[in-house]
Design a protein around this motif. Structure first.
Motif, PDB file in Angstrom:
ATOM      1  N   UNK A   1       0.854  -1.183   0.000  1.00 54.16           N
ATOM      2  CA  UNK A   1       0.000   0.000   0.000  1.00 54.16           C
ATOM      3  C   UNK A   1       0.887   1.228   0.000  1.00 54.16           C
ATOM      4  N   UNK A   2       0.748   2.093  -1.000  1.00 55.04           N
ATOM      5  CA  UNK A   2       1.544   3.321  -1.010  1.00 55.04           C
ATOM      6  C   UNK A   2       1.021   4.241   0.091  1.00 55.04           C
ATOM      7  N   UNK A   3       1.860   5.164   0.554  1.00 50.58           N
ATOM      8  CA  UNK A   3       1.426   6.042   1.649  1.00 50.58           C
ATOM      9  C   UNK A   3       0.119   6.779   1.341  1.00 50.58           C
ATOM     10  N   UNK A   4      -0.028   7.270   0.102  1.00 55.61           N
ATOM     11  CA  UNK A   4      -1.263   7.966  -0.254  1.00 55.61           C
ATOM     12  C   UNK A   4      -2.480   7.052  -0.151  1.00 55.61           C
ATOM     13  N   UNK A   5      -2.306   5.812  -0.621  1.00 57.37           N
ATOM     14  CA  UNK A   5      -3.429   4.872  -0.590  1.00 57.37           C
ATOM     15  C   UNK A   5      -3.805   4.561   0.852  1.00 57.37           C
ATOM     16  N   UNK A   6      -2.782   4.394   1.673  1.00 58.23           N
ATOM     17  CA  UNK A   6      -3.026   4.094   3.090  1.00 58.23           C
ATOM     18  C   UNK A   6      -3.767   5.260   3.764  1.00 58.23           C
ATOM     19  N   UNK A   7      -3.365   6.514   3.435  1.00 60.96           N
ATOM     20  CA  UNK A   7      -4.041   7.680   4.023  1.00 60.96           C
ATOM     21  C   UNK A   7      -5.487   7.752   3.574  1.00 60.96           C
ATOM     22  N   UNK A   8      -5.721   7.477   2.290  1.00 60.88           N
ATOM     23  CA  UNK A   8      -7.095   7.551   1.785  1.00 60.88           C
ATOM     24  C   UNK A   8      -7.991   6.586   2.559  1.00 60.88           C
ATOM     25  N   UNK A   9      -7.472   5.376   2.825  1.00 62.16           N
ATOM     26  CA  UNK A   9      -8.272   4.392   3.568  1.00 62.16           C
ATOM     27  C   UNK A   9      -8.440   4.803   5.028  1.00 62.16           C
ATOM     28  N   UNK A  10      -7.411   5.499   5.564  1.00 59.94           N
ATOM     29  CA  UNK A  10      -7.545   5.967   6.940  1.00 59.94           C
ATOM     30  C   UNK A  10      -8.662   7.004   7.016  1.00 59.94           C
ATOM     31  N   UNK A  11      -8.728   7.876   6.010  1.00 58.01           N
ATOM     32  CA  UNK A  11      -9.791   8.886   6.009  1.00 58.01           C
ATOM     33  C   UNK A  11     -11.172   8.242   5.862  1.00 58.01           C
ATOM     34  N   UNK A  12     -11.199   7.094   5.210  1.00 57.88           N
ATOM     35  CA  UNK A  12     -12.482   6.388   5.089  1.00 57.88           C
ATOM     36  C   UNK A  12     -12.894   5.745   6.412  1.00 57.88           C
ATOM     37  N   UNK A  13     -11.968   5.732   7.359  1.00 56.67           N
ATOM     38  CA  UNK A  13     -12.320   5.206   8.682  1.00 56.67           C
ATOM     39  C   UNK A  13     -11.606   3.926   9.047  1.00 56.67           C
ATOM     40  N   UNK A  14     -10.611   3.523   8.249  1.00 58.15           N
ATOM     41  CA  UNK A  14      -9.905   2.285   8.567  1.00 58.15           C
ATOM     42  C   UNK A  14      -8.812   2.548   9.603  1.00 58.15           C
TER      43      UNK A  14
ATOM     44  N   UNK B   1     -16.300  -0.436   5.166  1.00 57.48           N
ATOM     45  CA  UNK B   1     -16.129   0.987   5.465  1.00 57.48           C
ATOM     46  C   UNK B   1     -17.304   1.821   4.983  1.00 57.48           C
ATOM     47  N   UNK B   2     -18.149   1.211   4.181  1.00 57.22           N
ATOM     48  CA  UNK B   2     -19.260   1.943   3.553  1.00 57.22           C
ATOM     49  C   UNK B   2     -20.207   2.480   4.619  1.00 57.22           C
ATOM     50  N   UNK B   3     -20.342   3.832   4.684  1.00 56.40           N
ATOM     51  CA  UNK B   3     -21.269   4.382   5.678  1.00 56.40           C
ATOM     52  C   UNK B   3     -22.347   5.253   5.055  1.00 56.40           C
ATOM     53  N   UNK B   4     -22.324   5.359   3.718  1.00 55.86           N
ATOM     54  CA  UNK B   4     -23.329   6.206   3.073  1.00 55.86           C
ATOM     55  C   UNK B   4     -24.731   5.625   3.286  1.00 55.86           C
ATOM     56  N   UNK B   5     -25.748   6.490   3.194  1.00 53.78           N
ATOM     57  CA  UNK B   5     -27.130   6.023   3.318  1.00 53.78           C
ATOM     58  C   UNK B   5     -27.540   5.182   2.116  1.00 53.78           C
TER      59      UNK B   5
END
Ligand SMILES: Nc1ncnc2c1ncn2[C@@H]1O[C@H](COP(=O)(O)OP(=O)(O)O)[C@@H](O)[C@H]1O
Ligand SMILES: [Mg+2]
Length: 542
Positions: free
Chosen positions: A190-203, A219-223
């Motif tokens: 996982x590249x650092x950017x990819x890892x950050x994106x997933x962290x922002x998604x709540x991982x 991680x899906x939280x949308x209605x």
């Protein structure tokens, strides 16, 4: 610079399908350039068998270019030619053993055959600037390994993905974030950017070793219900783009399944945080909705004003006074029609043909049943800005009203004709309202009439719209009114601003001298009347 199409058609003997394949390759080969940290040149064999023609070129966004100059449209020199011939004839990726120093920097060159339907139709030359090569990091190793898989897929005819839609919107790039999945869909890098994106998604956990399809779905939280295809994409099983909506962030995934030598080696998943992008899109949509809502409310308010005037009219006994108020109701109604139309339209421009239809219908309804003549519309007004549409709707209402009221004052007429003809001509709009009724009174002087209806028409046409107006007997009997209005040429930007009145071109003296303030609904008498009983669309007298 010549296009791939031009070059392929004029200098090669590639067929339609081959050229299509190359198009879809170059629409997606940024990926290969970025993963390789290398420049790519697409060479196609010239039709006369004399050599190779460069038909497309791509530079990496992940590192320095090895090619300062553009090469598209040029023919390959002897060294390149040998490399390209070998790649084509041996149908395999061919690497020159010694770096090329001709440009002063060491450049490693490779030939990657582009295969379609079991034939080599072109060769990609991959040029890597070796000067910038450092001790490779884990990220670089993963990139290069992914690039090698992709290059093999190009050579085997499995990339670009057959039948996949061209990427019209910008899909994620390597630098946005990259995940490498193994055979079973588990994350191996996982590249650092990819890892950050997933962290922002709540991982909270590390991505390495996890099953991306399962993790992403969790991680899906949308209605909105979870998009089924998301799991397939995140598992690296389908070459598609999907979006994950979680924890207030939106992340776009693009998966590239890697199938080399007939067996799955895993997948690359490009990851891009599009939260800001989607937020701005939503904002624009809200702004649009707000404008429409305001038009809707203005329309409601105007209908309230009309209802109020109607109530007042019913309480009056003098027929003349009643008639005057009823006319005012109609005038307000024609403005409401424009706002109603704007409340459905997404932009400031409205389809005036729609408005004309409704204004004509309203005028027709008012004419009493026994001498009803239905207005007929021909030609087209086209799109007009609201700045033009509102006054024009009022003008039409007055002219139709006059024709029905004064042109056909007597009982039934079978041959009654009332026609509105509109024509757009460059930056002008010509409108004719013609009737075959009794005609203008003998003493009618269009220049000096001070009656309110035509006064309104004149003020709006001349001062507000900067146009011209002529009312005269119609050849063959009856009356015709002709409007000539300046409107913007481009129908998409039609009349965003009302044009300046051209006082010299008018056929009427300065309208301000003739009590025009009466024609301005904004200055209407503010007398109160039964307001508490007034509701839009309600006609009940108090
Ligand atoms: N289409 C028409 N046919 C016959 N007479 C018309 C026509 N349009 C206008 N007129 C004449 O012009 C006069 C002025 O019209 P207008 O200013 O709208 O006032 P109003 O309709 O209140 O009488 C009308 O009274 C009528 O005599
Ligand atoms: Mg009138």
């Amino acid at each position: 610079m010549p296009t791939l199409n031009d070059l392929a058609r004029s200098h090669t003997s590639l067929g339609e399908a081959d050229v299509e394949w190359l198009h879809s390759l170059v629409s997606d080969w940024q990926l290969l350039a970025d993963l390789s940290f290398a420049d790519l040149i697409l060479w196609a064999p010239a039709s006369d068998g004399t050599g190779w023609l460069a038909v497309a070129q791509m530079r990496p966004t992940t590192g320095p270019t090895a090619l300062q100059d553009d090469v598209v449209g040029t023919f390959a020199g002897p060294d390149d030619q040998r490399l390209l011939d070998v790649a084509r004839n041996e149908r395999r990726i061919w690497r020159e053993s010694d770096p090329d120093w001709t440009t002063g920097v060491p450049v490693r060159t490779e030939g990657i055959p582009v295969t379609r339907a079991n034939r080599v139709i072109a060769v990609i030359e991959r040029c890597t600037n070796l000067n910038s090569a450092r001790t490779p990091s884990r990220l670089e190793l993963t990139y290069v390994q992914g690039a090698d898989d992709l290059a093999r897929m190009v050579a085997e005819g499995t990339f670009p993905f057959p039948g996949a839609e061209a990427m019209l919107v910008r899909s994620p790039r390597v630098g946005d974030g990259l995940l490498r999945l193994g055979k079973a869909g588990r994350v191996t890098y996982a590249s650092p950017n990819a890892q950050s994106a997933y962290r922002r998604l709540g991982l909270a956990a590390d991505l390495i070793g996890s099953e991306l399809g399962v993790v992403t779905a969790g991680l899906w939280t949308s209605d909105e219900p979870l998009d089924e295809s998301l799991m397939v994409v995140a598992a690296g099983r389908a070459p598609r783009v999907a979006e994950v909506d979680g924890n207030g962030s939106v992340v776009q995934l693009r998966s590239i399944p890697l199938i080399v030598g007939g067996s799955r080696t895993g997948a690359l998943v490009l990851v891009r945080d599009v939260t800001e992008l989607r937020r701005r899109e939503r904002e624009l949509m809200t702004k649009d909705a707000t404008i429409r809502e305001i038009h809707h409310r203005v329309k409601n308010n105007l209908q309230t004003v009309a209802a109020l005037l109607r109530l007042q009219a019913r309480r009056l006994h003098a027929p003349e006074a009643r008639a005057a108020l009823e006319e005012a109701v109609r005038r307000v109604g024609s403005i409401a029609v424009v706002h109603e139309t704007l409340s459905h339209a997404p932009e400031e421009n409205v389809d005036f043909d729609d408005i004309a239809d409704r204004v004509a219908m309203m005028a027709g309804e008012v004419a009493s049943a026994e001498f009803r003549v239905a207005p007929k519309l021909t030609g087209s007004f086209g799109m007009l800005s609201s700045a033009i549409a509102t006054p024009l709707a009022m003008v039409l209402t007055e002219l139709l009203q006059n024709a029905l009221q004064h042109g056909f004052p007597h009982a039934v007429r079978d041959d009654g004709l009332l026609e509105v003809a509109a024509m757009r001509e460059n930056d002008r709009l010509l409108v004719t309202v013609a009737d075959n009724g009794v005609g203008l009174p003998a003493d009618f002087d269009p220049e000096s009439t001070t009656s309110l209806g035509l006064q309104i028409v004149r003020t709006l046409v001349v001062s507000e719209l900067g146009g011209r107006l002529r009312i005269s007997p119609r050849p063959g009997g009856g009356t015709e009114a002709v409007l000539d209005l300046p409107v913007a040429h481009d129908p998409d930007q039609a009349g965003t601003e009302p044009p300046n009145p051209d006082q010299n071109g008018t056929e009427q003296a300065d309208p301000d001298q003739n009590g025009t303030e009466q024609a301005n609904p904004g200055q209407a008498d503010t007398e109160q009347a039964d307001t508490e009983q007034v509701r839009p669309e309600s006609g009940q007298p108090g």
